[in-house]
Design a protein around this motif. Structure first.
Motif, short mmCIF file in Angstrom:
data_model
loop_
_atom_site.label_atom_id
_atom_site.label_comp_id
_atom_site.label_asym_id
_atom_site.label_seq_id
_atom_site.Cartn_x
_atom_site.Cartn_y
_atom_site.Cartn_z
N LYS A 557 0.85 -1.18 0.00
CA LYS A 557 0.00 0.00 0.00
C LYS A 557 0.89 1.24 0.00
O LYS A 557 1.91 1.26 0.68
N ALA A 558 0.50 2.24 -0.77
CA ALA A 558 1.36 3.43 -0.89
C ALA A 558 0.51 4.68 -1.04
O ALA A 558 -0.65 4.63 -1.50
N ARG A 559 1.10 5.80 -0.65
CA ARG A 559 0.45 7.10 -0.81
C ARG A 559 1.49 8.11 -1.26
O ARG A 559 2.58 8.20 -0.69
N LEU A 560 1.17 8.89 -2.29
CA LEU A 560 2.01 9.99 -2.75
C LEU A 560 1.15 11.24 -2.78
O LEU A 560 0.03 11.23 -3.32
N GLN A 561 1.65 12.32 -2.19
CA GLN A 561 0.90 13.56 -2.15
C GLN A 561 1.85 14.74 -2.25
O GLN A 561 3.00 14.65 -1.81
N GLY A 562 1.37 15.81 -2.86
CA GLY A 562 2.26 16.94 -3.03
C GLY A 562 1.56 18.18 -3.50
O GLY A 562 0.34 18.20 -3.74
N LEU A 588 6.89 16.94 -2.52
CA LEU A 588 6.28 15.62 -2.63
C LEU A 588 6.60 14.80 -1.40
O LEU A 588 7.74 14.80 -0.92
N ARG A 589 5.60 14.09 -0.90
CA ARG A 589 5.79 13.13 0.19
C ARG A 589 5.25 11.79 -0.30
O ARG A 589 4.11 11.70 -0.77
N ALA A 590 6.09 10.75 -0.21
CA ALA A 590 5.71 9.43 -0.72
C ALA A 590 5.99 8.39 0.35
O ALA A 590 7.11 8.29 0.86
N ASP A 591 4.98 7.58 0.69
CA ASP A 591 5.09 6.64 1.81
C ASP A 591 4.68 5.24 1.39
O ASP A 591 3.69 5.05 0.67
N ASN A 592 5.44 4.26 1.85
CA ASN A 592 5.05 2.86 1.80
C ASN A 592 4.20 2.61 3.04
O ASN A 592 4.72 2.49 4.15
N ARG A 593 2.89 2.53 2.85
CA ARG A 593 1.98 2.43 3.99
C ARG A 593 1.97 1.03 4.60
O ARG A 593 1.45 0.83 5.70
N SER A 594 2.55 0.05 3.90
CA SER A 594 2.64 -1.30 4.45
C SER A 594 3.77 -1.43 5.45
O SER A 594 3.68 -2.22 6.40
N THR A 595 4.86 -0.68 5.26
CA THR A 595 6.01 -0.77 6.17
C THR A 595 6.18 0.48 7.02
O THR A 595 6.94 0.45 7.99
N GLY A 596 5.54 1.58 6.64
CA GLY A 596 5.71 2.83 7.35
C GLY A 596 6.93 3.62 6.93
O GLY A 596 7.20 4.70 7.47
N GLU A 597 7.70 3.10 5.96
CA GLU A 597 8.89 3.79 5.48
C GLU A 597 8.56 4.68 4.29
O GLU A 597 7.56 4.47 3.60
N PRO A 598 9.41 5.67 4.02
CA PRO A 598 9.24 6.46 2.79
C PRO A 598 9.55 5.59 1.57
O PRO A 598 10.32 4.63 1.64
N LEU A 599 8.96 5.94 0.44
CA LEU A 599 9.34 5.31 -0.81
C LEU A 599 10.70 5.85 -1.25
O LEU A 599 11.06 6.98 -0.92
N ARG A 629 17.44 19.38 1.58
CA ARG A 629 17.98 18.09 1.99
C ARG A 629 16.88 17.04 1.95
O ARG A 629 15.76 17.29 2.41
N GLN A 630 17.16 15.88 1.37
CA GLN A 630 16.17 14.80 1.37
C GLN A 630 16.52 13.83 2.50
O GLN A 630 17.45 13.02 2.41
N SER A 631 15.78 13.96 3.60
CA SER A 631 16.02 13.12 4.77
C SER A 631 15.04 11.96 4.89
O SER A 631 15.28 11.03 5.66
N ARG A 632 13.93 12.03 4.14
CA ARG A 632 12.93 10.96 4.21
C ARG A 632 13.30 9.86 3.22
O ARG A 632 12.90 9.88 2.05
N VAL A 633 14.07 8.90 3.68
CA VAL A 633 14.54 7.82 2.83
C VAL A 633 14.32 6.50 3.55
O VAL A 633 14.29 6.45 4.79
N PRO A 634 14.16 5.40 2.81
CA PRO A 634 14.06 4.09 3.47
C PRO A 634 15.37 3.69 4.12
O PRO A 634 16.43 4.31 3.89
N ALA A 635 15.35 2.62 4.91
CA ALA A 635 16.51 2.23 5.71
C ALA A 635 17.71 1.85 4.86
O ALA A 635 18.85 1.97 5.31
N ASP A 636 17.49 1.38 3.62
CA ASP A 636 18.61 0.95 2.78
C ASP A 636 19.11 2.05 1.86
O ASP A 636 19.87 1.78 0.92
#
Length: 703
Positions: A557-562, A588-599, A629-636
């Motif tokens: 599940k994902a959500r992108l909004q901007g 733009l804010r993009a989220d993986n709603r299944s894991t809670g991490e950013p896309l 600065r892009q700080s919203r990144v997934p763990a990898d």
């Protein structure tokens, strides 16, 4: 320039259409646009109307879907060596930036199969969506107009247009009559990659001009572009043995591209019928590997026609059919071909515009596409596949009071995606042959509302609500192997379901001459978003002992909004010249709603401020671009630092003999700031900064 490029720069292509190649060899020897006065189009007989063509079959003055257009001087000044870099910086548009050569456009954080890249409304049928290091075989030097639709455009162009559409428009199949001849010549040089490029086109007509004219029009064009390794500010480049080395160039980023086309049409007052054949070749280095060269070639044959004012129930018929042969070889430093990718196929569409029914106008049609993809070699991470699609679509518009109107439509698309499985059963990799079949349904409802009565002249509101479905791509289903471009072992899932999502886009806009304002917002929610994610299992170890993290395609599940804000204001307009001020912001804010991490690979908040002063044909322009600065990144992934770029340009419009000309000089990244693209994959981002300070110049003449 890398040795591999020097050794293969003149290598002969293997043409898909030998007769067409022989004919070509014999026959072929808006930010900035708003700040410049109008200039004749590069091909006068093909001058395009000031309306968006893509996704606008009825020729409406404005669309419910947000769009951007580059043409004329604005396009000339923005041209780069790749389609993605040329478009990057438009509202909501960035690029994947795998160095200066392989760049796909990224629209609102979506790329790959979710962005439909078209040439004159037809499919490109390449391999650029498969891997970040695969270039799009469209040369900006010969494109006359670029259009970008932001948001779902799947009704007219297919499920892969779920994120947006980029349409590169040329005049290789002429649509307008021509008396005599016309043409253009463009020369460019300099820049961070020491570009040396030229392009030329010539058209000749045998008929009479005017809207009711008729006759035959012939088109020929050719281009040549060479670049060296891209110069960047000093940076610490990681090395395989560990640690880093100080560099001021992107290693193995040179390129050598050339191509051309022949086309012709019979044109009459109610339409045209024509054909074209074109070739594209590009040899370029892979920045992730110091001694690997991609040797790309693409040949295409296209037929197109339109017949208007038919009378009866069907008023206009438009059709296009293309055959494409694409291949690229990945050549090792030893000269051996490691992997070969090929994609051969046909695509076609027919649109029929029906007679108005009350205030209702519309088109309906049929689209089909068939492609055979091959990947040969030890490094192939996908099997040979065959994809066949066909679709029925409809688009309708209902006139309301004043200039207001509603638009609605739907699309049903049937896909069959077959895998050939293992070529050698003794070396199992992809399993047995298999196929998947999908039926995707998409629908949209949009509107344009004239607000002149309530807010004043020039005000309008737009809105678009869409539900889209997309069939998984072949590699999302069947991939199973090490993908060197991403430095990962990628695994597909043959049981993937359709990608499904909904999108809401709203905007308020005002226009008055050279002044305009637009404020828009959007949100996309996916119940099934196909993403490539770290699997959590142990790393894959190759026969050579190299270790690769395992990534798998899965539905989440994902959500992108901007938001997207644009503005232009003419502050001065008198005998002393004109001063135009511009501003643009997108976030733009993009989220993986299944894991809670950013896309991953999402562009940060960007702000651009520009000013242009024009007098007596001269225009001096300055732009400041700020990326946060892009700080919203997934763990990898890794965070990307902020940067600020200053760009300057001086241009002059003049007349040389019987030709109109545009002469320009550009100074890009004037402060030589080190900057990295957050949209690049993490393994390449630290190898390929954005270009450093550079000076370039060019001249375009049209007659």
């Amino acid at each position: 320039m890398p040795t591999s490029l020097r050794n293969t720069g003149g290598a002969a292509l293997r043409p898909a259409f030998p007769l067409a190649r022989s004919a070509l060899n014999a026959g072929c020897l808006c930010a900035l646009a708003a700040a410049l006065p109008a200039l004749a189009q590069s091909t006068p007989p093909a001058a395009l109307p000031p309306v968006v063509i893509t996704g606008n079959p009825l020729g409406s003055d404005s669309l419910a879907t947000p769009a951007s257009v580059l043409t004329g001087p604005g396009l000339v000044l923005r041209r780069a060596s790749s389609l993605g870099e040329t478009l990057s910086g438009l509202p909501g548009v960035s690029s994947s930036w795998f160095g200066p050569n392989a760049n796909r456009p990224v629209i609102r954080g979506q790329d790959g199969e979710r962005i439909r890249v078209l040439g004159n409304g037809g499919a490109t049928l390449d391999a650029s969506a498969l891997s970040f290091d695969h270039a799009v075989p469209i040369e900006p030097l010969v494109v006359e107009r670029l259009e970008v639709l932001r948001g779902p455009a799947a009704l007219l162009y297919g499920g892969s247009a779920i994120g947006g559409v980029v349409n590169a428009i040329d005049n290789r199949i002429p649509k307008s009559p021509l008396e005599g001849h016309a043409g253009a010549l463009e020369l460019r040089g300099g820049g961070a990659a020491r570009e040396r490029s030229t392009s030329a086109l010539l058209e000749a007509g045998t008929g009479t001009g005017g809207t009711a004219g008729r006759g035959f029009v012939l088109h020929a064009d050719a281009f040549k572009r060479r670049t060296d390794d891209l110069r960047v500010p000093d940076f610490d480049r990681p090395v395989e043995s560990g640690g880093s080395e100080r560099r001021d160039r992107i290693v193995n980023s040179a390129s050598d591209a050339e191509g051309g086309a022949l086309g012709g049409s019979m044109v009459w007052g109610q339409g045209y019928l024509g054909a074209s054949v074109d070739t594209y070749r590009n040899d370029y280095g892979i920045v992730a590997e110091e001694d690997v060269l991609i040797r790309m070639q693409r040949d295409k044959l296209a037929l197109a026609g339109e017949w208007r004012e038919l009378g009866g129930a069907i008023r206009t018929v438009r059709a296009r059919l293309q055959a494409t042969d694409y291949e690229h070889e990945e050549v090792e430093g030893t000269g051996e071909v490691g992997t070969t990718f090929g994609n051969k196929g046909e695509d076609g569409r027919i649109e029929l515009e029906h007679a108005p029914v009350g205030g209702l106008k519309g088109v309906f049609g049929l689209q089909g596409e068939s492609a055979k993809f091959e990947a040969l070699g030890e490094e192939a991470f996908v099997p040979n596949t065959e994809t066949r699609q066909w679709a029925l679509f409809i688009h309708e518009e209902l006139a309301l009071a004043g200039a207001s109107r509603l638009s609605f439509g739907g699309r049903v698309e049937r896909s069959r995606i077959e895998s050939s499985g293992d070529a050698d059963s003794a070396e199992p990799k992809f399993g047995a042959a298999q196929d998947r079949r999908f039926t995707a349904i998409s629908a949209a409802l949009g509107g344009v509302w004239d607000l002149a009565g309530s807010l004043g002249d020039g005000w309008q509101a737009t809105g678009n609500l869409a539900y889209t479905e997309r069939a998984p791509a072949s590699y999302e289903l069947y991939a199973n192997g090490v993908h060197l471009a991403t430095s990962a072992f990628e695994r597909g899932d043959a049981d993937l379901d359709l990608e499904r999502g909904g999108n809401l886009d709203v905007a308020l806009e005002w226009k008055s001459g050279a002044r305009r304002l637009r404020a828009g917002a959007f949100v996309s929610r996916f119940s099934n978003y196909i993403a490539l994610l770290r699997s959590g299992e142990a790393d894959f170890v190759s026969d050579e002992g190299d270790s690769f993290p395992v990534y798998a395609f899965e539905g989440v599940k994902a959500r992108l909004q901007g938001i997207e804000l644009e503005g232009a204001w003419r502050a001065i307009d008198d005998a002393k010249g004109s001063l135009d001020l511009e501003a643009q912001l997108d976030a733009l804010r993009a989220d993986n709603r299944s894991t809670g991490e950013p896309l991953p690979r999402i562009a940060p908040l960007r702000l651009r401020l520009g000013a242009a002063y024009s007098l007596a044909g001269w225009t001096l322009r300055g732009d400041v671009v700020r990326a946060q600065r892009q700080s919203r990144v997934p763990a990898d992934d890794e965070r990307t630092p902020a940067y600020t770029l200053l760009n300057l340009a001086l241009s002059k419009q003049l007349t040389v003999g019987f030709s109109d000309a545009l002469l320009f000089v550009r100074l890009d990244n004037a402060t030589d700031e080190l900057a990295f693209n957050a949209g690049s994959i993490a393994t390449v981002r630290e190898l390929a900064p954005l270009p450093g300070r550079s000076l370039s110049a060019g001249l375009r003449m049209s007659f």
